[in-house]
Design an enzyme around this catalytic site. Sequence first.
Site, PDB file in Angstrom:
ATOM      1  CB  SER A 124      98.657  75.987  70.758  1.00  0.00           C
ATOM      2  OG  SER A 124      98.436  75.369  69.564  1.00  0.00           O
ATOM      3  CE1 TYR A 148      97.564  71.646  74.379  1.00  0.00           C
ATOM      4  CE2 TYR A 148      97.115  71.719  72.100  1.00  0.00           C
ATOM      5  CZ  TYR A 148      97.807  72.010  73.252  1.00  0.00           C
ATOM      6  OH  TYR A 148      99.000  72.802  72.763  1.00  0.00           O
ATOM      7  CE  LYS A 152      98.633  75.306  75.512  1.00  0.00           C
ATOM      8  NZ  LYS A 152      99.703  75.414  76.534  1.00  0.00           N
TER       9      LYS A 152
HETATM   10  C1  UD1 Z   1      99.076  68.762  66.858  1.00  0.00           C
HETATM   11  C2  UD1 Z   1      97.447  68.938  67.431  1.00  0.00           C
HETATM   12  C3  UD1 Z   1      97.767  70.690  67.974  1.00  0.00           C
HETATM   13  C4  UD1 Z   1      98.758  70.921  68.792  1.00  0.00           C
HETATM   14  C5  UD1 Z   1     100.101  70.292  68.198  1.00  0.00           C
HETATM   15  C6  UD1 Z   1     101.310  70.418  69.310  1.00  0.00           C
HETATM   16  C7  UD1 Z   1      95.951  67.594  66.447  1.00  0.00           C
HETATM   17  C8  UD1 Z   1      94.600  67.521  65.768  1.00  0.00           C
HETATM   18  N1  UD1 Z   1      96.349  68.790  66.646  1.00  0.00           N
HETATM   19  O1  UD1 Z   1      98.978  69.458  65.550  1.00  0.00           O
HETATM   20  O2  UD1 Z   1      96.517  71.013  68.623  1.00  0.00           O
HETATM   21  O3  UD1 Z   1      99.143  72.137  69.033  1.00  0.00           O
HETATM   22  O4  UD1 Z   1     100.045  69.098  67.585  1.00  0.00           O
HETATM   23  O5  UD1 Z   1     102.299  69.839  68.572  1.00  0.00           O
HETATM   24  O6  UD1 Z   1      96.323  66.630  67.324  1.00  0.00           O
HETATM   25  N2  UD1 Z   1     100.478  63.092  60.524  1.00  0.00           N
HETATM   26  C9  UD1 Z   1     100.294  61.837  59.782  1.00  0.00           C
HETATM   27  N3  UD1 Z   1     100.782  60.878  60.440  1.00  0.00           N
HETATM   28  C10 UD1 Z   1     101.255  60.882  61.849  1.00  0.00           C
HETATM   29  C11 UD1 Z   1     101.062  62.148  62.540  1.00  0.00           C
HETATM   30  C12 UD1 Z   1     100.740  62.995  61.856  1.00  0.00           C
HETATM   31  O7  UD1 Z   1      99.990  62.187  58.541  1.00  0.00           O
HETATM   32  O8  UD1 Z   1     101.424  59.597  62.320  1.00  0.00           O
HETATM   33  C13 UD1 Z   1      99.870  64.509  59.861  1.00  0.00           C
HETATM   34  C14 UD1 Z   1      98.784  65.090  60.282  1.00  0.00           C
HETATM   35  O9  UD1 Z   1      97.614  64.546  59.726  1.00  0.00           O
HETATM   36  C15 UD1 Z   1      99.220  66.761  60.209  1.00  0.00           C
HETATM   37  C16 UD1 Z   1     100.762  66.656  60.081  1.00  0.00           C
HETATM   38  O10 UD1 Z   1     100.995  65.442  59.989  1.00  0.00           O
HETATM   39  O11 UD1 Z   1      98.579  67.130  58.775  1.00  0.00           O
HETATM   40  C17 UD1 Z   1     101.144  67.610  61.521  1.00  0.00           C
HETATM   41  O12 UD1 Z   1     100.467  66.408  62.545  1.00  0.00           O
HETATM   42  P1  UD1 Z   1     101.096  66.656  64.029  1.00  0.00           P
HETATM   43  O13 UD1 Z   1     102.482  66.919  64.127  1.00  0.00           O
HETATM   44  O14 UD1 Z   1     100.223  65.770  64.926  1.00  0.00           O
HETATM   45  O15 UD1 Z   1     100.381  68.245  64.299  1.00  0.00           O
HETATM   46  P2  UD1 Z   1      99.353  68.975  64.194  1.00  0.00           P
HETATM   47  O16 UD1 Z   1      98.086  67.822  64.124  1.00  0.00           O
HETATM   48  O17 UD1 Z   1      99.248  70.101  63.383  1.00  0.00           O
END
Ligand code: UD1
Length: 335
Positions: A124, A148, A152
């Site tokens: 990842s 997590y 990896k």
């Molecule tokens: C997350 C994990 C990452 C993992 C990946 C797998 C974290 C910190 N990181 O990545 O380790 O490999 O998922 O899919 O959890 N967001 C919102 N509202 C929400 C959900 C997300 O604003 O309800 C934003 C987050 O702040 C981020 C973006 O959307 O900026 C993407 O979030 P997300 O889909 O959870 O992925 P990652 O955080 O990049």
Amino acid sequence: MKILLTGGAGYIGSHTAIELINAGYDVIIGDNFSNSKRDVIGRLEEIIKKEIQVYEIDFTNYEEVDKLFSKEEIDAVIHLAGLKAVGESCSIPLEYYRNNIESTINVLNAMKKYKVNNFVFSSSATVYGVPKAVPLKEDMPTSCTNPYGWTKYMNEQILMDVSNANPNLSIVILRYFNPIGAHESGLIGEDPNGIPNNLMPYITQVATGKLPVLSIFGNDYPTKDGTGVRDYIHVVDLAKGHVRAIEYSFKNRGIDIFNLGTGKGYSVLDIVNAFEEANNVKVPYVIADRRAGDIAECYADSSKAEKVLGWHAENDLRKMCKDAWNWQQHCIKLN
Ligand code: UD1
């Protein structure tokens, strides 16, 4: 060629099974169904119009793994089985370390015993930790911010050591960016248990009315609109990357690492707007505090995968949003 797909009933695994079968490989799915549903298999079979061989198996149990390898003539393994929720990994770290590392060691031991030399590992972009610069290249420094991610990272290290010890092995590490979207049929897709942690499943559940509102975690990041920027990649493109990785592993020896992303960064607001526009639905949102452990920006330089594997992502953001929504509507009927 027979490929063992560990975690093959999961979100990425099920899409990878289809692409491998389309490319002419025989696929054996091994899964403990802890975070996937058994009826995924029936839906997969509906898509590919033939039966798939499935083993319900716990990869942390060496005896079960050995039994599978003794029964089947496996040519290569794509190892995706593992626990994957960042928040949960902070609450039950030992479970994460035990599960994600023991399963890899068991599969590698069975490969050694049964002389299987080809291995593709699902890593990842989380291993880049807090990026010092974007786009991210494979040779940039790695580090992690949660258990997590460390599983990896540690698995990558184990694979490097194992590769050094056995020059016959061919190992490909794939670092995924943010997979979203679903198979065009709407029969398979991401179906998280409980309230989703990731952005796209959260958006689709807000759009159906199952969840009331999306919380955008922070709008004060140093990005174009203040919200977090990620490299979202269609899960079918990601799945096709595994086919290229397997082909590459059959032609090469040693160990190699590839980013699988699109090279484009989109903000949370970009995703919300693209989803609303592509699907003509509303996604109400509020701005909330930053989520602990989140970073401002993360996107890939995927030129190595393009050059060496001959792979690049083909689907654009609109298609990712359309397929995610198509799946969500089918998913409601299934649950
Ligand atoms: C997350 C994990 C990452 C993992 C990946 C797998 C974290 C910190 N990181 O990545 O380790 O490999 O998922 O899919 O959890 N967001 C919102 N509202 C929400 C959900 C997300 O604003 O309800 C934003 C987050 O702040 C981020 C973006 O959307 O900026 C993407 O979030 P997300 O889909 O959870 O992925 P990652 O955080 O990049």
